[in-house]
Each structure stands twice: as C-alpha cells, then as structure tokens.
Design a protein around this motif. Structure first.
Motif, PDB file in Angstrom:
ATOM      1  N   GLY A  27      35.910  28.036  37.320  1.00 61.84           N
ATOM      2  CA  GLY A  27      36.544  29.046  38.531  1.00 61.84           C
ATOM      3  C   GLY A  27      35.633  29.599  39.299  1.00 61.84           C
ATOM      4  N   LEU A  73      37.258  26.854  42.984  1.00 65.76           N
ATOM      5  CA  LEU A  73      38.190  27.425  43.840  1.00 65.76           C
ATOM      6  C   LEU A  73      38.477  26.768  45.037  1.00 65.76           C
ATOM      7  CD1 LEU A  73      37.437  31.375  42.936  1.00 65.76           C
ATOM      8  CD2 LEU A  73      39.221  29.886  42.013  1.00 65.76           C
ATOM      9  N   LEU A  82      37.826  35.209  37.903  1.00 69.61           N
ATOM     10  CA  LEU A  82      37.635  34.218  38.844  1.00 69.61           C
ATOM     11  C   LEU A  82      36.443  34.489  39.586  1.00 69.61           C
ATOM     12  CD1 LEU A  82      41.121  32.674  39.798  1.00 69.61           C
ATOM     13  CD2 LEU A  82      39.534  31.676  38.094  1.00 69.61           C
ATOM     14  N   GLU A 125      40.035  33.658  45.524  1.00 64.97           N
ATOM     15  CA  GLU A 125      40.964  33.850  44.526  1.00 64.97           C
ATOM     16  C   GLU A 125      42.412  34.135  45.015  1.00 64.97           C
ATOM     17  OE1 GLU A 125      42.145  36.596  40.320  1.00 64.97           O
ATOM     18  OE2 GLU A 125      40.206  37.131  41.607  1.00 64.97           O
ATOM     19  N   VAL A 139      43.887  31.012  46.305  1.00 68.93           N
ATOM     20  CA  VAL A 139      44.297  30.121  45.318  1.00 68.93           C
ATOM     21  C   VAL A 139      45.743  30.599  44.478  1.00 68.93           C
ATOM     22  CG1 VAL A 139      43.599  29.383  42.779  1.00 68.93           C
ATOM     23  CG2 VAL A 139      41.965  28.949  44.600  1.00 68.93           C
TER      24      VAL A 139
END
Length: 691
Positions: free
Chosen positions: A123, A128, A150, A182, A185
C-alpha cells in the motif's frame, strides 16, 4: 530519547502506559512498536545470539529479518512489527527462544478463502495509485499492507517531492501525498484495505496466502495480481557490521519520522545515494548530529541538491571513501573509514575514525519482486509497479502505479482503457537517473530583486516554474529534466518568495537590493527548528556546496502558514558575496571532527549472514575450494537458513563470488523457500484463543 519538537512533523502522542523490559517498568505510548518504545527508553540491545552470544539489535525495522526478536508475554515476536501493549512483559532473547506451553488443543477453523478481481500487495505510492484507477471503475480490489498505515515510504518523507507539479504532486511533502492518496482510495466502496497483513506466498493454483492482522491465515484468489512491495536495502560487510547501532537508513527514517524516536545522538552514514543523503538531513531535522558521510564513488550518486543541502548544514562528505569498521564492545561507539583507490581497495594510512553511536548503511536497494516472479512462473495474470518493478524515486512509483492500474483494468476486460504515450513518457522521465551537472553560474545584478537558482543538475523537477506568478523561471517544456533558468524580459521579479518556498531541493535564494545596495537582504528556505536561529544571531553563510563565505546577521525568521512549514530566513549580507549565499551552517564543527587516534577493530567479524552469524571468510574458503552452488554453501554453513530466507546474505554471497573471480553465470542460486516470512503453525491451523 523521544522527539518532542519537529520542524515539519506534528508531535501528537496517544495515551501513555507502562510496560516492562527485564522486569523494569518503562513508559510507552499507544500505537508504538516494541522496538520504538525500547529505543525511546535508551535500550538498543534486544538480546544475544545463541551461537556466540553476540548482541542483537534492530536492523531492517521492516519485519524481514529477526534481529529485533524479543519474548513478549511469553511469545517470540519481532519488536519492529509488534505493537507494545499496557502491562506487556518483554524479555530479551538470549539463545534460542522457548515456545510457550500449550495446556490443551485450541479450537481450529477452516482457512478462509476470498475471491477478488484485483489483489494489490503493498500500500505504498504505486499500490495506492493503481487502486485509485481501479476504484474509479468499481473494480473489486483488495490492498494488503503489512504496516499499520498506508503510504509506504511516503510516510517517512518530510521533504517536498521532485517531479512534475501536474502529474505527481511535485512540491508537496511525501507525508502529505500519502494522506491525499489514502483519502482518495478510501472513498471508493469497491476498494478494501487490510492493514498489518503480510503476503506469505503465491501458489501454483493461483491463490495468494495472506496473514491478516498478523494472526489469521487467508487464501486470496485474484483474477489479476499487482505486486507493489517496494524495495529492501542492500547490506555491506565490514568488521563490526552487525553491532547494535549498525542498521539501514530506511530503518532509521522509520524510527525518527514515523515513531518520533530520537534514534541516535550522533551518527555516520555510508552511502551517498538519495536514501543516505536524505536520511542525514532527516537526522539534523530531528536534532541528531551527523559526523559525516562516506561514498565509495568519486561523486555522490544521489541528487546534487540533496548532497548540497546536507553539506551546507556542516556535514562533511568523504567521496572515494568506504567504511572499514564499526567499533565498540556491545554497540557502536565509533566508526573508521578510509580512502579507496580506483579499484575500491582501502589505501593504508588514510584511515579516519569518528565518535558516533550509530552507523547508517545506505548502499542501494533491491526490488522486492519475489511474488511477481513466482506469479509469472505459475502463469498468473500479474503486474509489478514501483520499486518492485524498477528502483526509482517515489514520484516515479506514483506514475508506475497509475499505469499498472490501467493495465489491470484492461486485463479485466475494460475496453475504454488505454495507457497514453504522454503517461509512458512521463514515467520514463521520472524514473531517469541524475543527468549532467552544468558549470556553476553566479549572476551579477546591479540592483532590484531576483532569485538565484542553485540547481545545476539535470533531474526531473519543475515546481519552481509553476510557482512563479510572473513566469520568469523556465524549464524545457519537452523535458522537465532540464536545468531551470531565470529569464527576465518585459516582466521582472516582484520578490514574492514563492519559488524559494516550493523548491524541493531548497536550492533557490532570493537576493533583494531594493533597500540597500551595499547590504542586500538574502532570503533562504529553512526547515529546521525555529528555535535554532534567532533574529540578531551571527551565522556563517555558505555557498551551494557548503563552502564558507563569511559571517552575516539574521534579520528575520518568518513562519507563514501558507508556506507549509517552510521557514524563511532573512540575512543581511555584504554585497561582495550575497549572490553566492545558498545556506547557513547549522551543525557545530565539533560534531564532525575525527578522533585523534584510530583504533582498528581486531575481531574478524565481517558477517555475511546475519541470521546465522556466518563470516565472510567461511564463505570465501568454500568458494576457493571450488564450491559453485549457494545451496551447498547453505548446507555447510547455514548461510541463508535464517529468518530473512537469504534476502540479505544472498546478494552479499554473490558479490563474494565476483570478488573471487567467479562469474555469476557459473553459480547456482538459492532454492527459494516457499514462504516469504516465518509464520506460526497455529495460524495455518486456524487456531483460536477461545477455549
């Protein structure tokens, strides 16, 4: 040993509690690993090796070795990957750990199986970025990340990013890019994230074994696999190379920038690539002294702007030098370096020793690509991105992940997906190595205000162009690797300072003659503690490579919120050298003065295999006797049988073959063990703590 103030990072600690090490109560904070808590309490020796009693400490801080093994509440666990808990009893491992006794057969469950369209292992920036492309198309995606958050190495990067302002957040700090990626995502319902979950193996039936939450074994069956697992640091052999205090620059950045632990008082760095140069800068940001940096090549391999900003702060850089030994009884107390000849052999009589408690090894990276190679071997539809595909900067990993995401979507049948030539060209540019370094050019103006650009090396970077509201800074539109130039025509600089603030290399100064032609004001970017300099201080001004120019007065230290934690330092300088000023010396000269006497380490303890304590000489002896099979070396010495599975010693042994004149084509490589990491058998059995 905790960092209580940082110029870039927010120091926000969660609930505090007590745990015990060797029966002594110590303080820890919620969310800390055992390793971070021990370091914060001044403990760097975590145990002693069973073979020879040698002290053991942290090495990779990444879960891929077992140098930091401890006994926590009766179980042998890796201190760098295990969260400390209130009341936890931690003991050092002295010899082979004993397994906890089991009074009864635990409850067990069948292995859980999960089907997904896309599985992403890792990650970080590449993973990502790929997940964002898949999330936009509502593709059922699972990200597996072995850390507690992450972002990968982005969460360790306090500096602004290089690259393209339009394509990869150039001019934004790595820690902030991680948060942006992050957030994006997690906005996609089709993307699921498993943290603290390690990939273990890729199997011939196209399933991938995952240890979820460090406990539960799960089999994932993806239609497409993306491996974005990053890179591991290369190691180096020298006397004392396994003493506590010798570890990778990445491990150091983890302790300092993630865990906010002052992981050293004074350190020395071997390796002049970007990783080593940046780690040195991060150390000074955290209030840690840097005694020096040694690089075996005639020039540092990292970006010149990284090298220069470290030198400007007062850190000596010794090119054509290598480390001879780390010295000390139970942990590092000093380091000895020496100059090398054109064949990289140390030159007798050139040795220098420096007092330090830490030696950072930053001699390059290798891709963590085992899962990708195994997936291809088994005929899976698989892609690699980021450092797992090619070692490059994190900005390149972002584009690499974006491209991988588009290719995965195409492989899953999305017909409207295409990787544009512009995207491929940008990926090539961002992954390129540093280019030519142009001759130094000092401008000579009669008055006014203007930026002086101390960036002379061809690297992919253009935030200064985007920042200038007058359009005065130019870089070739066709290739952002070209060196920036100040081009004044009908418009002139207004002294807005934006280019000074945004430059990732801290390589732009502003010279202002408007108030005083003989004593102009020089404005510099400054990313150290505001308390380290005050108005009225007299400081040593230095040029772009750290050479002293003269004494100047600090007239203002500006902290402006819109500058995103970059301070602006204003200096009153004589006209004679104002346009050459690129920084001010911060570190006291005493921090980097060599010791008056060099004490050579006598112990023959150049260790090739850290896990099994196998020396270089043991392996050289087998090679000279005709051994050409690394598996035979493993059988004879146990080199490669330890917790890391040959990941660290494998490249070292291959290097030893080359040094002995044996071409690698004639060497049989290790047979890789099926599992990437060690796993308790109870996890495979689905054992439960329930009675």
């Amino acid at each position: 040993m905790r960092i209580e103030e940082h110029p870039i990072l927010k120091v926000e600690r969660k609930r505090s509690f007590e745990f015990a090490f060797l029966g002594e109560k110590l303080q820890a904070y919620e969310g800390e690993t055992i390793a971070a808590a021990l370091f914060a309490n001044g403990i760097r020796i975590f145990g002693n090796y069973q073979k020879d009693g040698s002290p053991q400490g942290i090495f990779c801080a990444n879960g891929q070795c077992a140098q930091c093994l401890v006994i926590a509440d009766g179980k042998p666990l890796k201190a760098c990957m295990t969260a400390v808990r209130p009341g936890m009893r931690v003991e050092p491992v002295c010899g082979l750990p004993e397994l906890p006794k089991v009074d009864s057969v635990p409850l067990m469950r069948e292995t859980e199986k999960v089907e997904v369209q896309a599985l992403i292992i890792g990650g970080g920036p590449a993973g990502l970025s790929a997940a964002i492309e898949l999330g936009r198309r509502s593709i059922k995606t699972l990200i597996v990340e072995d850390k507690l958050s992450l972002g990968g190495k982005l969460v360790l990067q306090t500096h602004r990013f290089f690259g393209s302002s339009d394509a990869v957040y150039a001019g934004t700090r790595g820690i902030d890019i991680a948060a942006k990626l992050e957030e994006e995502v997690r906005a996609f319902p089709s993307v699921e994230v498993w943290l603290n979950s390690a990939a273990l193996a890729v199997f011939s039936d196209h399933k991938v074994g995952i240890l979820r939450n460090g406990r539960d074994y799960v089999l994932i069956e993806p239609e497409v696999l993306l491996v974005s697992t990053g890179a591991r640091e290369r190691s180096l052999v020298f006397r004392g190379n396994t003493l506590p205090g010798v570890y990778g620059a990445g491990a150091f950045q983890t302790l300092v920038n993630r865990d906010l632990v002052k992981a050293a008082e004074r350190l020395f760095i071997v390796g002049g690539g970007n990783v080593g140069l940046i780690a040195g800068y991060h150390a000074i940001q955290a209030g840690i002294q840097v005694a020096g940096l040694a690089e075996a090549l005639p020039e540092c391999g990292g970006y010149k702007v990284h090298r220069d900003k470290l030198a400007r702060l007062g850190v000596p850089i010794y090119t054509s030098h290598t480390v001879i030994s780390a010295d000390g009884e139970d942990q590092v107390e000093s380091v000895t370096i020496a100059q090398v000849d054109e064949k990289f052999n140390p030159i007798p009589g050139t040795e220098k020793a420096f007092a330090c408690d830490t030696l950072l090894v930053a001699v390059g990276l290798d891709p963590v690509d085992e899962f990708y190679r195994k997936a291809l071997e088994f005929g899976m539809t698989a892609f690699a991105a980021g450092d797992a595909k090619e070692i490059a900067e994190a900005s390149a990993a972002i584009i690499s992940g974006e491209i991988a995401g588009l290719k995965i979507a195409s492989a899953l049948g999305f017909e409207d997906v295409e990787v544009s030539k512009e995207l491929e060209d940008m990926a090539e540019v961002l992954a390129s190595k540093p280019g030519l370094c142009l001759p130094k050019r000092t401008p000579h103006h009669e008055g006014g205000v203007f930026p002086v650009i101390h960036c002379r090396q061809e690297i992919p970077c253009n935030p200064c162009v985007s920042a200038c509201p007058r359009g005065l800074i130019h870089i070739d539109l066709e290739d952002i690797r070209k060196v920036p130039e100040l081009v004044e025509g009908d418009k002139s600089c207004i002294g807005c300072e934006r280019c000074v603030v945004v430059c990732p290399g801290l390589a732009i100064a502003l010279v202002d003659y408007r108030k005083d032609l003989e004593w102009p004001t020089v404005t510099l970017p400054y990313e150290l503690s505001k308390k380290s300099l005050n108005v009225g201080d007299i400081v040593t001004a230095v040029d772009e490579e750290g050479n002293p120019l003269g004494e100047v007065e600090v007239t203002e230290v500006k902290a402006i919120p819109k500058n995103d934690r970059t301070l602006l330092l204003e200096l009153k300088s004589p006209r004679a050298f104002a346009e050459e000023i690129a920084g001010v010396r911060v570190q006291a000269p005493e921090a980097s003065v060599p010791l008056p006497e060099v004490k050579s380490r006598l112990a023959d303890d150049e260790i090739a295999c850290r896990c099994e304590r196998v020396t270089v000489e043991e392996i050289r002896k087998l090679i000279r006797e005709g051994c050409r099979d690394m598996n035979e070396i493993k059988a004879a010495t146990r080199a490669g049988m330890g917790s890391c599975g040959g990941k660290v010693c494998g490249p070292i042994i291959k290097r030893l073959f080359l040094e002995e004149g044996v071409p690698l084509e004639s060497v049989t490589d290790y047979v890789r063990r099926p599992l990437f990491l060690e796993v308790p058998l109870s996890s495979f059995a689905g054992a439960s703590d329930e009675k």
